[in-house]
Enzyme design. Structure first.
Site, short mmCIF file in Angstrom:
data_model
loop_
_atom_site.label_atom_id
_atom_site.label_comp_id
_atom_site.label_asym_id
_atom_site.label_seq_id
_atom_site.Cartn_x
_atom_site.Cartn_y
_atom_site.Cartn_z
N MET A 21 0.87 -1.22 -0.11
CA MET A 21 -0.04 -0.03 -0.08
C MET A 21 0.90 1.19 0.07
SD MET A 21 -3.51 -0.96 2.00
CE MET A 21 -2.94 -0.71 3.70
N GLY A 22 2.30 1.05 -0.18
CA GLY A 22 3.07 2.42 -0.53
C GLY A 22 3.60 2.74 0.80
N GLU A 26 11.64 -0.55 5.22
CA GLU A 26 12.53 -1.65 5.01
C GLU A 26 12.03 -2.99 5.04
OE1 GLU A 26 16.18 -2.11 4.39
OE2 GLU A 26 16.26 -0.06 3.99
N HIS A 28 9.03 -3.67 3.53
CA HIS A 28 8.65 -3.85 2.22
C HIS A 28 9.85 -3.99 1.25
CE1 HIS A 28 5.46 -0.71 3.53
NE2 HIS A 28 4.92 -1.75 3.00
N GLN A 52 -10.49 -2.75 1.88
CA GLN A 52 -10.06 -3.43 3.04
C GLN A 52 -10.21 -2.70 4.14
OE1 GLN A 52 -6.19 -4.34 1.14
NE2 GLN A 52 -5.35 -3.74 3.35
P1 AMP Z 1 1.20 -3.00 3.37
O1 AMP Z 1 1.96 -1.87 2.60
O2 AMP Z 1 1.25 -2.70 4.85
O3 AMP Z 1 -0.07 -3.63 2.87
O4 AMP Z 1 2.42 -4.25 3.55
C1 AMP Z 1 2.65 -4.94 2.24
C2 AMP Z 1 3.58 -6.08 2.50
O5 AMP Z 1 4.91 -5.75 3.45
C3 AMP Z 1 2.72 -7.20 3.42
O6 AMP Z 1 2.86 -8.21 2.86
C4 AMP Z 1 3.20 -6.89 4.58
O7 AMP Z 1 3.10 -7.91 5.56
C5 AMP Z 1 4.69 -6.59 4.47
N1 AMP Z 1 5.27 -5.81 5.57
C6 AMP Z 1 4.72 -4.90 6.21
N2 AMP Z 1 5.56 -4.51 7.27
C7 AMP Z 1 6.73 -5.49 7.17
C8 AMP Z 1 7.83 -5.64 8.16
N3 AMP Z 1 7.78 -4.99 9.24
N4 AMP Z 1 8.53 -6.66 7.77
C9 AMP Z 1 8.29 -7.54 6.84
N5 AMP Z 1 7.16 -7.40 5.91
C10 AMP Z 1 6.30 -6.42 6.21
#
Ligand code: AMP
Length: 275
Positions: A21-22, A26, A28, A52
Site C-alpha cells: 500500500m506504499g 525496509e 517492504h 479493505q
Molecule cells: P502494506 O503496505 O502494509 O500492505 O504491506 C505490504 C506487505 O509488506 C505485506 O505483505 C506486509 O506483511 C509486508 N510488511 C509490512 N511490514 C513489514 C515488516 N515490518 N517486515 C516484513 N514485511 C512487512
C-alpha cells in the site's frame, strides 16, 4: 500491465509480485529484495485498497507519498511499479468480491469483519493483472498470509506464495507505515508489543505451556503503558489460527497482538515451534 506480463512470459521470464500500500519501508524492501533474488522480473504494486478499510477506519488518513516510494524503488532497481487508481480497480459498476471462510472470521476478522474480503479481492485482481509466478508477503501480517495461501489453494492460482520475516527497528518495534502516526512518547510505549512477545517466547522456552499464564504475563506488559488498548493477544495454531489452551511439543504456533497505541492500531507477532 497484462500485456507487459504476457510479453515477459513469452520470453520465458519469471515474474515476482510484491503487493504493497506504499509509504515503503525496509519491511517492504526486504520482500522486494527476495523477489529480485528469486525471479527475473519484479513488479511492486502500490495501491491503498479502499475495500479493505471499514468506513470507521483510516483510509483517507493512510500515509501516501508516491514520489518518495518511486525514489526508493529506483534504488532497488525493480522492473515495474503497478500503481492503479481506485477508479480503475473499482469502477462504478464493480460487483465481484472474493471471500475466504473460517480463518477470516478469527482475530483480525473479529475486529475488522470486512477487512479480509477486501484483501482477497484486491490480491485476486493484482494476480490477474500482474500474472506473477511468485508473490511475496510479510509475516508481519501472518493471518493475511495464511488467508492468501488458502485462497491460492482453493481457487487454483498457479502462484507460489513466499512469506518473509518481520523487519524491526533496532529496538524491536516492527516496521509499519502507520508508525509515522506515533508521537515520541507513543513510539516508546509501542515497544510493549515486542516486549510482551519476547516474554512469551522466554516463558515457553522455560517450559510454560499453559497459554492462559503466558497471555496473562503478556497482558501485564501491554497494559503497563497508559496509551495502550489491546484488541487481542492470542496464541493460535499456525495452520488453523484456532486459539490454543495448552502448547504441545513439536507443534507450530503464532503469538499475535493487535493493540492501539493512542489512536494508532499496531499489529505484531512471532512464530513459535515448541521443542
Ligand atoms: P502494506 O503496505 O502494509 O500492505 O504491506 C505490504 C506487505 O509488506 C505485506 O505483505 C506486509 O506483511 C509486508 N510488511 C509490512 N511490514 C513489514 C515488516 N515490518 N517486515 C516484513 N514485511 C512487512
Amino acid at each position: 500491465m497484462q500485456r507487459i506480463s504476457l510479453n515477459a512470459k513469452t520470453e520465458g521470464k519469471s515474474i515476482g509480485l510484491v503487493p504493497t500500500m506504499g509509504f515503503l519501508h525496509e519491511g517492504h524492501l526486504s520482500l522486494i529484495r527476495k523477489s529480485k533474488k528469486t525471479t527475473d522480473i519484479t513488479v511492486v504494486s502500490i495501491f491503498v485498497n479502499p475495500s479493505q478499510f471499514a468506513p470507521n477506519e483510516d483510509l483517507s488518513k493512510y500515509p501516501r507519498d508516491f514520489k518518495r516510494d518511486k525514489k526508493l524503488l529506483a534504488v532497488e532497481n525493480i522492473d515495474f511499479i503497478f500503481h492503479p487508481s481506485a477508479e480503475e480497480m473499482y469502477p462504478e459498476n464493480y460487483r465481484t468480491y472474493v471471500t475466504v471462510n473460517d480463518i477470516t472470521a478469527k482475530l483480525e476478522g473479529e475486529f475488522r469483519p470486512t477487512h479480509f474480503k477486501g484483501v482477497t479481492t484486491v490480491v485476486s485482481m493484482l494476480f490477474n493483472a500482474v500474472k506473477p509466478d511468485r508473490a511475496f508477503f510479510g509475516q508481519k501480517d501472518a493471518q493475511q498470509a495464511a488467508v492468501i495461501r488458502q485462497m491460492v489453494r482453493d481457487l487454483k492460482f498457479n502462484i507460489k506464495i513466499d512469506v518473509c520475516p518481520i523487519i524491526r527497528e533496532p529496538d524491536g518495534l516492527a516496521l509499519s507505515s502507520r508508525n509515522i502516526f506515533l508521537s515520541p512518547l507513543e513510539r516508546q510505549d509501542a515497544l510493549v508489543l515486542n516486549r510482551s512477545l519476547k516474554l512469551a517466547s522466554k516463558l515457553i522456552k522455560e517450559g510454560e505451556f499453559e497459554t492462559r499464564k503466558i497471555l496473562k504475563g503478556m497482558a501485564k506488559i501491554i497494559n503497563s503503558v497508559q496509551c495502550s488498548n489491546p484488541d487481542y493477544i492470542s496464541i493460535v495454531d499456525a495452520e488453523s489460527f484456532d486459539k490454543i489452551s495448552k502448547l504441545k511439543r513439536g507443534n507450530n504456533y503464532y503469538i499475535l497482538i493487535a493493540c492501539k497505541i493512542g489512536t494508532t492500531r499496531l499489529i505484531d507477532n512471532i512464530h513459535i515451534r515448541v521443542r
